[in-house]
Design a protein around this motif. Structure first.
Motif, PDB file in Angstrom:
ATOM      1  N   ARG A 163       0.833  -1.212   0.000  1.00  0.00           N
ATOM      2  CA  ARG A 163       0.000   0.000   0.000  1.00  0.00           C
ATOM      3  C   ARG A 163       0.865   1.258   0.000  1.00  0.00           C
ATOM      4  O   ARG A 163       0.517   2.254  -0.632  1.00  0.00           O
ATOM      5  N   TRP A 164       1.985   1.208   0.717  1.00  0.00           N
ATOM      6  CA  TRP A 164       2.897   2.357   0.699  1.00  0.00           C
ATOM      7  C   TRP A 164       3.405   2.589  -0.721  1.00  0.00           C
ATOM      8  O   TRP A 164       3.522   3.746  -1.156  1.00  0.00           O
ATOM      9  N   LEU A 165       3.726   1.521  -1.418  1.00  0.00           N
ATOM     10  CA  LEU A 165       4.168   1.644  -2.808  1.00  0.00           C
ATOM     11  C   LEU A 165       3.042   2.173  -3.689  1.00  0.00           C
ATOM     12  O   LEU A 165       3.256   3.038  -4.545  1.00  0.00           O
ATOM     13  N   GLU A 166       1.842   1.668  -3.467  1.00  0.00           N
ATOM     14  CA  GLU A 166       0.684   2.082  -4.270  1.00  0.00           C
ATOM     15  C   GLU A 166       0.407   3.572  -4.122  1.00  0.00           C
ATOM     16  O   GLU A 166       0.066   4.257  -5.095  1.00  0.00           O
ATOM     17  N   PHE A 167       0.558   4.071  -2.905  1.00  0.00           N
ATOM     18  CA  PHE A 167       0.266   5.483  -2.640  1.00  0.00           C
ATOM     19  C   PHE A 167       1.512   6.368  -2.726  1.00  0.00           C
ATOM     20  O   PHE A 167       1.484   7.523  -2.306  1.00  0.00           O
ATOM     21  N   ASP A 168       2.588   5.815  -3.268  1.00  0.00           N
ATOM     22  CA  ASP A 168       3.819   6.563  -3.520  1.00  0.00           C
ATOM     23  C   ASP A 168       4.441   7.109  -2.233  1.00  0.00           C
ATOM     24  O   ASP A 168       5.115   8.136  -2.245  1.00  0.00           O
ATOM     25  N   GLY A 190      10.410   2.093  -5.395  1.00  0.00           N
ATOM     26  CA  GLY A 190      11.472   1.171  -5.770  1.00  0.00           C
ATOM     27  C   GLY A 190      11.012  -0.265  -5.883  1.00  0.00           C
ATOM     28  O   GLY A 190      10.318  -0.782  -5.010  1.00  0.00           O
ATOM     29  N   ALA A 191      11.436  -0.912  -6.962  1.00  0.00           N
ATOM     30  CA  ALA A 191      11.073  -2.303  -7.195  1.00  0.00           C
ATOM     31  C   ALA A 191      11.681  -3.241  -6.163  1.00  0.00           C
ATOM     32  O   ALA A 191      11.198  -4.367  -5.973  1.00  0.00           O
ATOM     33  N   ALA A 192      12.717  -2.802  -5.469  1.00  0.00           N
ATOM     34  CA  ALA A 192      13.380  -3.652  -4.481  1.00  0.00           C
ATOM     35  C   ALA A 192      12.463  -4.021  -3.327  1.00  0.00           C
ATOM     36  O   ALA A 192      12.727  -4.982  -2.602  1.00  0.00           O
ATOM     37  N   HIS A 193      11.370  -3.289  -3.159  1.00  0.00           N
ATOM     38  CA  HIS A 193      10.461  -3.537  -2.044  1.00  0.00           C
ATOM     39  C   HIS A 193       9.356  -4.531  -2.384  1.00  0.00           C
ATOM     40  O   HIS A 193       8.517  -4.832  -1.529  1.00  0.00           O
ATOM     41  N   ALA A 194       9.337  -5.040  -3.592  1.00  0.00           N
ATOM     42  CA  ALA A 194       8.213  -5.867  -4.053  1.00  0.00           C
ATOM     43  C   ALA A 194       7.968  -7.087  -3.169  1.00  0.00           C
ATOM     44  O   ALA A 194       6.831  -7.492  -2.958  1.00  0.00           O
TER      45      ALA A 194
END
Length: 220
Positions: A142-147, A151-155
């Motif tokens: 969700r943090w990635l989704e909401f910017d 970074g792709a390293a967190h996938a």
């Protein structure tokens, strides 16, 4: 003094944890730091994190090795009990403007993090070192989704936590960074253990950073 330190940290970081339980975790982590006598292969202490070796930034002498051993043992003890996917301890080098990885357990961590805006967006340890605030991402996706994190390293990461290690006045000495594969991995018990470690690491990190015990500029 220790009890006051615990309560000040919890209040500053906005953590609703039992001060008594954090105090006990702090004392337990301090005991590991104080022992710091176990035999550890020098290649572990000086091998660095992510290919970055401490001797490029710190004197390779007996005192530094003793402090690195204390940091590693304390991190290892906390990590073994945690079930976290990975954990690392970083030292803030103010003049160089970086976080230097001193020790890690579990999956590989980044060895050197810049203290700038771009790195702060992609790594919570850099963000916490710059702000002086704890960062807790219970749901990394969700943090990635909401910017809020980039970074792709967190996938493959479910949860992340970065806890600043500070002097009593708030000056940041370093960061304890932890990752878990699952979402919502850092409940009150987990937070208590890691806060205890962050508090216990203040003295060895202060000595490694060459900081005086009484600084006047707070987070700076």
């Amino acid at each position: 003094m220790s009890d006051t330190l615990v309560r000040d940290y919890l209040q500053t970081q906005g953590l609703r944890l039992s001060a008594d339980e954090v105090h006990m975790a702090h004392l337990a982590a301090q005991a590991v730091v104080a022992m710091g006598q176990a035999e550890i292969d020098r290649s572990v202490l000086w091998g660095g994190v992510g290919g970055v070796v401490p001797s490029d930034y710190l004197p390779q002498d007996e005192e530094t090795e003793k402090l690195l051993k204390q940091v590693f043992m304390a991190l290892d003890s906390a990590w073994e009990r945690s079930g976290a996917r990975s954990a690392a301890v970083y030292l803030r080098l103010r003049e160089a403007g970086v976080l230097l990885g001193l020790a890690q357990r579990g999956e590989a961590a980044e060895g050197l993090l810049l203290l700038d805006e771009e790195t702060g967006w992609r790594h919570l340890a850099s963000r916490s070192a710059q702000s002086g605030w704890l960062n807790l991402a219970d749901d990394v996706a969700r943090w990635l989704e909401f910017d809020e994190l980039r970074g792709a390293a967190h996938a493959g990461s479910g949860s992340q936590m970065a806890l600043p290690v500070t002097l009593e006045n708030g000056m940041v000495l370093g960061v304890v960074y932890v990752e878990a594969a699952e979402k919502n991995a850092f409940d009150a018990a987990a937070q208590t253990a890691w806060v205890g470690l962050a508090l216990a690491l203040a003295e060895p990190l202060r000595r490694l950073a060459g900081e005086d015990e009484a600084q006047e500029d707070g987070h700076g």
